[in-house]
Design a protein around this motif. Sequence first.
Motif, PDB file in Angstrom:
ATOM      1  N   ALA A  27      10.010   5.253  -8.019  1.00 18.54           N
ATOM      2  CA  ALA A  27       8.544   4.267  -8.377  1.00 18.54           C
ATOM      3  C   ALA A  27       8.999   3.392  -9.302  1.00 18.54           C
ATOM      4  N   ASP A  28       9.683   3.622 -10.525  1.00 20.51           N
ATOM      5  CA  ASP A  28       9.985   3.311 -11.743  1.00 20.51           C
ATOM      6  C   ASP A  28      11.065   2.211 -11.373  1.00 20.51           C
TER       7      ASP A  28
ATOM      8  N   LYS B 211      -5.944   6.771 -11.237  1.00 21.45           N
ATOM      9  CA  LYS B 211      -6.883   5.521 -11.321  1.00 21.45           C
ATOM     10  C   LYS B 211      -5.769   4.646 -12.297  1.00 21.45           C
ATOM     11  N   LYS B 212      -5.292   4.798 -13.305  1.00 22.40           N
ATOM     12  CA  LYS B 212      -3.953   4.043 -14.198  1.00 22.40           C
ATOM     13  C   LYS B 212      -2.509   4.619 -14.045  1.00 22.40           C
ATOM     14  N   ASP B 213      -1.665   4.026 -14.003  1.00 20.45           N
ATOM     15  CA  ASP B 213      -0.948   4.127 -14.647  1.00 20.45           C
ATOM     16  C   ASP B 213      -0.043   4.749 -15.808  1.00 20.45           C
TER      17      ASP B 213
ATOM     18  N   ALA C 209       3.872  10.536  -7.160  1.00 24.74           N
ATOM     19  CA  ALA C 209       4.902  10.987  -7.739  1.00 24.74           C
ATOM     20  C   ALA C 209       4.515  10.792  -9.160  1.00 24.74           C
ATOM     21  N   LEU C 210       3.443  10.060  -9.333  1.00 24.86           N
ATOM     22  CA  LEU C 210       2.615   9.999 -10.946  1.00 24.86           C
ATOM     23  C   LEU C 210       2.306  11.642 -11.221  1.00 24.86           C
TER      24      LEU C 210
ATOM     25  N   GLU D 229       1.267  -1.332  -0.030  1.00 24.80           N
ATOM     26  CA  GLU D 229       0.050   0.390   0.054  1.00 24.80           C
ATOM     27  C   GLU D 229       0.785   1.729   0.345  1.00 24.80           C
ATOM     28  N   ALA D 230       2.189   1.398   0.844  1.00 22.28           N
ATOM     29  CA  ALA D 230       2.870   2.156   0.720  1.00 22.28           C
ATOM     30  C   ALA D 230       3.689   2.268  -0.554  1.00 22.28           C
ATOM     31  N   ARG D 231       3.614   1.546  -1.209  1.00 18.41           N
ATOM     32  CA  ARG D 231       4.313   2.042  -2.276  1.00 18.41           C
ATOM     33  C   ARG D 231       3.285   2.213  -3.102  1.00 18.41           C
ATOM     34  N   ASP D 232       2.626   1.499  -3.123  1.00 14.01           N
ATOM     35  CA  ASP D 232       1.318   1.904  -3.956  1.00 14.01           C
ATOM     36  C   ASP D 232       1.199   3.391  -4.085  1.00 14.01           C
ATOM     37  N   LYS D 233       1.200   4.104  -3.026  1.00 12.37           N
ATOM     38  CA  LYS D 233       0.615   4.999  -2.540  1.00 12.37           C
ATOM     39  C   LYS D 233       1.512   6.220  -3.942  1.00 12.37           C
TER      40      LYS D 233
END
Lengths: 321, 214
Positions: free
Chosen positions: B136-137, A259-261, A227-228, A218-222
């Motif tokens: 992140a990448d 929502k998307k990468d 960052a995005l 979860e921390a990584r996804d957040k």
Amino acid sequence: MEIANVSIFVAHVHPPLHLLIQFRIAVFVACFSFVFFGLPFSSYSQEKKAEANNAPAGADVVLIVDAELLDLGNVAAAVDAAVNAEVEKVDNNAVVEVVLDPAVQNDPQLWLLSTYARVNIAFARRACKLTPDEERLLAVMNDAWIAQHMKASVQGVAAMQGIAAGVARFLRGAKAVNPARNEEQPQQVIARVKQAIDKQIENALIEEHREAYRTEREARDKFRSQALASVLVAAIDYRVYLSTEQRQRLEGELTKWLKKDLYWQFYFQNQSYIPDLPQNVLSKVLNKEQLDALKGAQAYMYDLAQIELQMMQERPIAIER
Amino acid sequence: MYLYNGSDEATFKRRMEQSTEMQVKRMAEVAQLDIAQLQKLQLAARGDLSRFYRELERVRNKVKDLDARNGNDMQKAWQEISPLQRRVAQGIIDEDSLLERVMSTLLSPEQDQKYRLYLRERLVARYRSILLITIADLEKALPLTDKQRSELIKLLESKKFPQKCQPGLEAYVGQAMLSRLSAGEVQKILDEEQRKTLTRLNQQYAPMANNFTW
């Protein structure tokens, strides 16, 4: 629900093997997926399996259970040992089958998914200290396992598309079939296999470890999402000269909305493009002049899934297996 | 013309003017310019726009007789148009613009400092965002725990961000910064396997660092 036939042989594991009892049970795979789901048995033909184990054809999984352990009343340990022995035995053979296949050797899709599995296992290893049992269950996810899931997913996606096309034809005639469906397929397959890998990792972990892994994930996804959002703000800022306060506010709004990468590099390599962000998000932060300035720009959301495979033309560098 | 992104010339020019006006207003705001200074900057910006339109006209005359169905002609046209397209995307106000030259004589040292500070802050925000998404990448090959990630970001942010970079290479600023970390600095944060992976990844991108002014 899928049903697998499991043949169980109770035997003295050390030679000579004595076949004592044979019975067949049906196992609901969904209930016992942590043990049976994804084991690369099906890469063998039924005949080869039966021949190898001297068991009747038609069995999906053949286990040889140690009679001495059973005599001691340790049923769980006997079954565990049998499962592990089968995993190790079939694993190696299945890997050889896959690795020797020239088509697979140069398959970017397999590289991508193999790297995904490998990195996420390494991630789990750092989120918690894995037990030998957990390591064993995770080791099942080798290239053969992934190739098998890819194949199953291709069939699954094709079947779903077939149904969708049928419904569309029924409702609106033959022209209603989506002409781009074949192009979308690899992305859908990748997404499905990634889900299977995620599921397999979670299933392999004991509860405490699963919790630690989820927290890290979860921390990584957040972090990735933030960052995005931040990099999209930079792409917008390039055009409309945001104030420091606007930059921070827009980043917050975009983090909530994203929502998307995305393939973010696109906006830095093609500065005539900006990300296609919704007006209702931008208007919360930008003034009228800035919004007008963005109207003339070419806007496009470059989904990472569109380019992920092309980025895999070289064998990726990834962490330990 | 390809430059107009599907709009007509009048709309294209109006947007160019809007964009330049917005940039001048931001400059005036951060440097706290008075009305007279603002008017001079607006005049300089109009001069830059006129210069750009003259260049646009020159290119138009040069490509007007080329045949759009002929590959060679199209290539010639593209060679003329693409620098203009780049300028439109980057904004016509750059180091060589009339506006920048007027700015350097018009602003007081204090105003100039405020303006430079804003530009630097904006550039660092841009580079920082690229650095974060690069991390992140990176995690797609080298998984990091939350603690490791925070420490790595802290370490990288304590370093100098580049002053500038060669055009088109901004996206590599994060990799360039990662490749400049010493083995000792990395050892405090990453385990052995992670360090090995980072070294292999850095080998690919280390030459990128030469494209930046540090």
